[in-house]
Design an enzyme around this catalytic site. Structure first.
Site, mmCIF file in Angstrom:
data_model
loop_
_atom_site.group_PDB
_atom_site.id
_atom_site.type_symbol
_atom_site.label_atom_id
_atom_site.label_comp_id
_atom_site.label_asym_id
_atom_site.label_seq_id
_atom_site.Cartn_x
_atom_site.Cartn_y
_atom_site.Cartn_z
ATOM 1 N N HIS A 149 0.817 -1.226 0.000
ATOM 2 C CA HIS A 149 0.000 0.000 0.000
ATOM 3 C C HIS A 149 0.850 1.276 0.000
ATOM 4 O O HIS A 149 0.316 2.369 -0.180
ATOM 5 C CB HIS A 149 -0.930 0.038 1.214
ATOM 6 C CG HIS A 149 -1.970 -1.041 1.220
ATOM 7 N ND1 HIS A 149 -2.843 -1.246 0.163
ATOM 8 C CD2 HIS A 149 -2.265 -2.000 2.137
ATOM 9 C CE1 HIS A 149 -3.634 -2.278 0.443
ATOM 10 N NE2 HIS A 149 -3.297 -2.760 1.628
ATOM 11 N N ASP B 64 -2.426 -10.719 -2.487
ATOM 12 C CA ASP B 64 -2.992 -10.231 -1.222
ATOM 13 C C ASP B 64 -4.464 -9.883 -1.478
ATOM 14 O O ASP B 64 -4.820 -9.463 -2.578
ATOM 15 C CB ASP B 64 -2.226 -8.988 -0.772
ATOM 16 C CG ASP B 64 -2.613 -8.510 0.615
ATOM 17 O OD1 ASP B 64 -1.878 -8.804 1.570
ATOM 18 O OD2 ASP B 64 -3.666 -7.836 0.731
ATOM 19 N N HIS C 242 -6.146 -7.494 -0.570
ATOM 20 C CA HIS C 242 -6.337 -6.064 -0.840
ATOM 21 C C HIS C 242 -5.571 -5.658 -2.108
ATOM 22 O O HIS C 242 -4.520 -6.224 -2.401
ATOM 23 C CB HIS C 242 -5.822 -5.228 0.335
ATOM 24 C CG HIS C 242 -6.464 -5.580 1.652
ATOM 25 N ND1 HIS C 242 -5.879 -6.437 2.562
ATOM 26 C CD2 HIS C 242 -7.655 -5.198 2.178
ATOM 27 C CE1 HIS C 242 -6.686 -6.560 3.610
ATOM 28 N NE2 HIS C 242 -7.768 -5.831 3.403
ATOM 29 N N ASP D 2 -4.199 -13.051 3.293
ATOM 30 C CA ASP D 2 -5.454 -12.606 3.895
ATOM 31 C C ASP D 2 -6.671 -12.922 3.018
ATOM 32 O O ASP D 2 -7.794 -12.528 3.353
ATOM 33 C CB ASP D 2 -5.410 -11.120 4.275
ATOM 34 C CG ASP D 2 -4.699 -10.254 3.256
ATOM 35 O OD1 ASP D 2 -4.406 -10.749 2.143
ATOM 36 O OD2 ASP D 2 -4.440 -9.071 3.574
HETATM 37 ZN ZN LIG Z 1 -3.969 -7.348 2.647
#
Ligand SMILES: [Zn+2]
Length: 309
Positions: free
Chosen positions: A123, A159, A161, A246
């Site tokens: 991120h 991931d 996200h 995740d």
């Molecule tokens: Zn994540």
């Protein structure tokens, strides 16, 4: 197979109490690897820290300064991103592990490597920390690989996200392909299918948003039908994985239904693609994964296949 971590990565800890991105994540991974007999087949190394030059190949000077002063004051860098006085050293070590992995792969000492690092990275944008991430570890590794003579780097980010930071860093770049498979809608809200890169980078970003509850089969289908032909077309010199776990069915921050067997199958597909197109070179870098048991089981399954054990 090379396993890289650094004790400094354990010193990054929330000064504000419990947080899902905690040092126990790395302790748990280590425990599972010992339990599953995997540490015997790895060459284990402690890496040095990334240099400022290596950080600044990806990030702005003002970002590096903001992280430094934020760590000194233990102030939040964004609403999700804590730091303590050890976080700068931890983040430099996390990036340093990936740099070292690249060096070892480039020198032919290993084909595959896993970096058990935190804080995570995907991120973090060129100019800001975000979503538990200070420096973008996988991006720093990709730029270092290019500095060491590898031309084209393929980053697969599974991931749960979307890796907005990695996307932003390489959005105008045709030498680093960024492909993300992620739950959508979900934090951070980016990663729509029509975000494909701009200027010379157009067509070198591929976002594959998936609905909640997607399964092993859904992920494997995408690896076979989309990731494989994209890698074949791009012809990378190195494949890097932003390996978040995740998307596991028990993860508290995602809503997917991937199992450890699913991660193993995904890893096998990537390893086979690397064997076919880039001399087997794969560097996997830990991102998310917040249910400790699920994380331990998933990393163990991932590494058993990556090490071809
Ligand atoms: Zn994540």
């Amino acid at each position: 197979m090379l396993w890289l971590t650094d004790p400094l990565c354990l010193e990054h800890r929330s000064p504000w109490g419990e947080h899902p991105e905690c040092p126990e994540r790395l302790d748990t991974i280590q425990r599972y690897l010992v339990k599953d007999g995997l540490t015997e087949i790895f060459k284990v190394e402690k890496a040095g820290t990334a240099t400022h030059e290596q950080i600044l190949a990806v990030h702005t000077k003002s970002h590096l300064e903001a992280v430094r002063t934020g760590c000194e004051k233990e102030s939040m860098l964004d609403p999700d991103t804590y730091v303590n006085t050890h976080s700068l050293a931890a983040a430099l070590s996390a990036a340093g592990c990936v740099v070292k992995a690249v060096d070892e792969v480039v020198q032919g000492n290993t084909q595959t490597a896993f970096c058990a690092v935190r804080p995570p990275g995907h991120h973090a944008e060129s100019g800001r920390a975000m979503g538990f991430c200070l420096f973008n570890n996988v991006a720093i590794g990709a730029r270092h690989a290019q500095a060491r003579g590898l031309k084209k780097i393929f980053i697969l980010d599974w991931d749960v996200h979307h890796g907005n930071g990695t996307e932003e860093i390489f959005y105008e770049d045709s030498s680093v392909f960024y492909l993300s498979i992620h739950e959508f809608p979900l934090y951070p809200g980016t990663g729509r299918a029509d975000s494909i890169g701009i200027k010379t980078g157009e067509g070198f970003t591929l976002n594959i948003p998936l609905p909640a509850e997607s399964s092993d089969r859904d992920y494997i289908d995408i690896l076979e039908s989309s990731v494989a032909p994209t890698i074949e077309h791009f012809q990378p010199d190195l494949i890097m994985i932003s390996a978040g776990f995740d998307a596991h069915e028990r993860d508290p921050l995602g809503h997917m239904n991937v199992s450890p067997d699913g991660f193993a199958h995904m890893t096998k597909i990537v390893r086979d693609l690397a064997n076919q197109w880039c001399g087997g070179k794969v560097i996997s870098v830990l991102e998310g994964g917040y249910d400790l048991t699920a994380l331990g089981e998933s990393v163990s399954a991932h590494l058993r296949v990556l090490a071809n054990a």
